[in-house]
Design a protein around this motif. Structure first.
Motif, short mmCIF file in Angstrom:
data_model
loop_
_atom_site.label_atom_id
_atom_site.label_comp_id
_atom_site.label_asym_id
_atom_site.label_seq_id
_atom_site.Cartn_x
_atom_site.Cartn_y
_atom_site.Cartn_z
N ASP A 1 8.77 -17.14 21.56
CA ASP A 1 8.73 -17.81 20.50
C ASP A 1 7.81 -18.48 20.49
O ASP A 1 7.12 -19.85 20.01
CB ASP A 1 10.19 -19.07 20.76
CG ASP A 1 9.84 -19.69 22.15
OD1 ASP A 1 8.77 -19.76 22.79
OD2 ASP A 1 10.87 -20.75 22.23
N ARG A 2 6.03 -18.02 21.82
CA ARG A 2 5.23 -18.72 21.18
C ARG A 2 5.32 -19.93 22.90
O ARG A 2 4.17 -20.63 22.82
CB ARG A 2 4.48 -18.96 20.18
CG ARG A 2 4.51 -17.75 19.33
CD ARG A 2 2.94 -17.55 18.24
NE ARG A 2 2.41 -16.93 17.94
CZ ARG A 2 2.61 -16.53 16.28
NH1 ARG A 2 2.01 -17.94 15.84
NH2 ARG A 2 2.24 -15.07 16.26
N ARG A 3 6.35 -20.10 23.23
CA ARG A 3 6.53 -20.87 24.90
C ARG A 3 6.84 -20.59 25.56
O ARG A 3 6.21 -20.25 26.67
CB ARG A 3 7.17 -22.68 23.92
CG ARG A 3 7.03 -23.35 24.29
CD ARG A 3 7.67 -24.48 25.09
NE ARG A 3 7.78 -25.55 26.31
CZ ARG A 3 8.57 -25.37 26.41
NH1 ARG A 3 9.43 -24.87 26.72
NH2 ARG A 3 8.39 -26.52 27.50
N SER A 4 8.08 -19.66 25.01
CA SER A 4 8.95 -19.25 27.01
C SER A 4 9.33 -17.75 26.14
O SER A 4 9.56 -17.57 24.72
CB SER A 4 10.27 -20.03 26.02
OG SER A 4 11.53 -19.32 27.70
N ALA A 5 8.84 -17.10 26.68
CA ALA A 5 9.78 -16.34 26.55
C ALA A 5 10.32 -16.08 28.21
O ALA A 5 10.41 -15.71 29.31
CB ALA A 5 7.70 -15.23 27.66
N GLN A 6 11.80 -15.44 27.01
CA GLN A 6 13.07 -14.91 27.83
C GLN A 6 13.84 -13.97 27.90
O GLN A 6 13.03 -12.63 26.82
CB GLN A 6 14.00 -15.63 27.04
CG GLN A 6 13.60 -16.92 27.07
CD GLN A 6 14.44 -18.20 26.54
OE1 GLN A 6 15.60 -18.59 26.94
NE2 GLN A 6 14.25 -19.52 25.14
N LEU A 7 13.97 -13.25 28.84
CA LEU A 7 14.98 -11.76 29.35
C LEU A 7 16.41 -11.91 28.19
O LEU A 7 17.13 -12.45 28.34
CB LEU A 7 14.91 -11.57 30.13
CG LEU A 7 15.20 -9.90 30.77
CD1 LEU A 7 14.62 -8.97 30.19
CD2 LEU A 7 16.80 -9.61 32.24
N CYS A 8 16.12 -10.69 27.55
CA CYS A 8 17.32 -11.20 26.16
C CYS A 8 17.55 -9.11 26.61
O CYS A 8 17.19 -8.89 26.94
CB CYS A 8 17.42 -10.90 24.26
SG CYS A 8 15.86 -12.59 24.85
N LEU A 9 18.95 -9.13 26.12
CA LEU A 9 19.54 -8.28 26.13
C LEU A 9 20.10 -7.51 24.35
O LEU A 9 20.85 -8.73 23.55
CB LEU A 9 21.29 -8.24 26.81
CG LEU A 9 21.91 -7.02 27.18
CD1 LEU A 9 21.45 -6.56 27.44
CD2 LEU A 9 23.24 -7.41 27.10
N TRP B 1 21.77 -2.64 15.86
CA TRP B 1 22.33 -3.06 17.32
C TRP B 1 22.39 -4.61 17.07
O TRP B 1 22.84 -5.15 16.25
CB TRP B 1 20.63 -3.14 17.84
CG TRP B 1 19.99 -2.06 18.66
CD1 TRP B 1 19.19 -1.56 16.68
CD2 TRP B 1 19.94 -1.63 19.65
NE1 TRP B 1 18.45 -0.76 18.23
CE2 TRP B 1 19.30 -0.59 19.08
CE3 TRP B 1 20.34 -2.16 20.86
CZ2 TRP B 1 18.52 0.74 20.54
CZ3 TRP B 1 20.30 -1.15 21.59
CH2 TRP B 1 19.41 0.17 21.97
N THR B 2 23.80 -4.81 18.07
CA THR B 2 24.04 -6.26 18.53
C THR B 2 23.52 -7.00 19.51
O THR B 2 23.03 -6.65 21.41
CB THR B 2 25.68 -6.55 19.05
OG1 THR B 2 26.43 -5.35 18.48
CG2 THR B 2 26.65 -7.63 18.85
N LYS B 3 22.88 -8.04 19.06
CA LYS B 3 22.36 -8.88 20.40
C LYS B 3 22.93 -10.01 20.36
O LYS B 3 24.09 -10.49 20.53
CB LYS B 3 20.78 -9.70 19.32
CG LYS B 3 20.13 -8.60 18.55
CD LYS B 3 18.84 -9.63 18.30
CE LYS B 3 17.54 -8.69 17.36
NZ LYS B 3 16.43 -9.08 16.76
N HIS B 4 23.44 -9.66 21.88
CA HIS B 4 23.09 -10.98 23.32
C HIS B 4 22.47 -12.01 23.89
O HIS B 4 23.15 -13.12 24.52
CB HIS B 4 24.15 -10.20 24.04
CG HIS B 4 24.81 -9.12 23.68
ND1 HIS B 4 25.84 -8.86 23.62
CD2 HIS B 4 24.41 -7.58 23.52
CE1 HIS B 4 26.71 -7.81 23.20
NE2 HIS B 4 25.67 -6.76 22.92
#
Length: 330
Positions: free
Chosen positions: A115-123, A132-135
């Motif tokens: 989000d141009r601030r936080s890089a978060q590991l997603c599944l 795809w189903t995003k979790h």
């Protein structure tokens, strides 16, 4: 659809790898969503074809994930539309850097939501690689740079799932900066095994990965039963203009499944480093960044991004392992 597991006989160290002479194998094209940069792919073998799930974007630098298929591991046909695109606030400026595992009929895709601030590991999960189903983000209040250069907010990237249980649980290795581990009972909900102040593996001072370490590819099983993973590391450099930066090189680590929280050994020197024009010039220069590894028709194919701009492959033949020259001279 038959999918070949990423587990297979291997040796540590894996290689030696030779960059394909006709790299890059994929470049940006046209004026579409992948017109500016194309790099950092996950890889797997499906129905005797290599499938890449790659990151690409236009000039807006909002990343999507596309799909390409090959009969020989080096010539790829890509689909026109991305298979995964930003939808939610946590990923509104990019779905980045995929890794993939296939387990019991389901594909588990880890990626970075940006989000141009936080890089978060997603599944995200799928049964056909296209729907795809995003979790959502996996870890709240976790900073994988905590012990090095704290971000002060959520920051987690680079997750690889071990596609079989260890000690009755599913395991994931993750992290940029330092490397951590997490477990799950259902492959969707994950719990870090330690706080972010206690990484299982950190950079090695004075080495090619002195600035940071990051998980690269999903694991394979060596011929001695150890889990082997290709990794990414960065070292500090001084640029031509006198400013400082880093370059990214590729390493390897091995883990004993009986001691899955401990790195037993690391490759002392990188098996791949920036050398070609594409490796040293691009959106982020001086980067060879590996995320995909498959064993295909008897050879190992390691897929990597070049300076966040193009996509390349390096190939290893198990019949020519490290030390061949020494044995030949004996």
């Amino acid at each position: 659809m038959t999918t070949v597991s990423l587990f297979g006989d291997a040796r540590f160290p894996l290689g030696p790898f030779t960059p394909y002479e006709h790299n890059p194998i994929l470049r940006p094209k046209g004026d579409s969503w992948e017109s500016a940069n194309l790099y950092n792919p996950a890889a797997l073998v499906v129905d005797d074809q290599v499938v890449l799930l790659y990151r690409a974007h236009a000039e807006d630098i909002v990343s999507h994930i596309g799909l390409a298929v090959s009969d020989d591991g080096v010539h790829f046909e890509r689909e026109d539309a991305p298979i995964l695109s930003p939808e939610h606030d946590y990923e509104r400026f990019g779905c980045e850097d995929p890794r993939i595992a296939f387990i019991e009929g389901t594909y588990y895709l880890t990626y970075t939501g940006w989000d141009r601030r936080s890089a978060q590991l997603c599944l995200a999960t799928s049964t056909d690689l296209r729907t795809w189903t995003k979790h959502g983000p996996l870890f709240a209040d976790f900073d994988t740079f905590r012990t090095m250069d704290p971000r002060g907010f959520n920051w987690s990237k680079a997750g690889v799932i071990v596609p079989r249980r260890l000690d009755g649980k599913w395991w994931m290795y993750f992290g940029e900066g330092a490397i951590y581990w997490a477990t799950s009972d259902d492959l969707v909900h994950w719990t870090p095994g330690t706080p972010d102040t206690e990484p299982m593996y950190s950079p090695t001072p004075g080495s090619f990965d002195e600035a940071l370490v990051e998980i690269g590819t999903s694991p394979v099983v060596t011929d001695t039963g150890l889990l082997l993973m290709l990794t990414n590391g960065a070292r500090r450099i001084t640029k031509e203009d006198g400013t400082h930066g880093v370059d990214y090189r590729c390493g390897q680590i091995v883990i004993d499944p009986a001691q899955p929280t401990k790195v037993l050994a690391r490759l002392q020197d990188p098996w791949l480093r920036p050398q070609t024009f594409e490796d040293t010039h691009g959106l982020v220069s001086n980067v060879t960044f590996v995320e995909g590894l498959v064993k295909f028709r008897g050879r190992w194919f390691a897929y990597y991004g070049q300076s966040d701009t193009t996509l390349a492959v390096a190939i290893a033949d198990p019949e020519q392992p490290y030390g061949t020259g020494l044995r030949a001279d004996a």
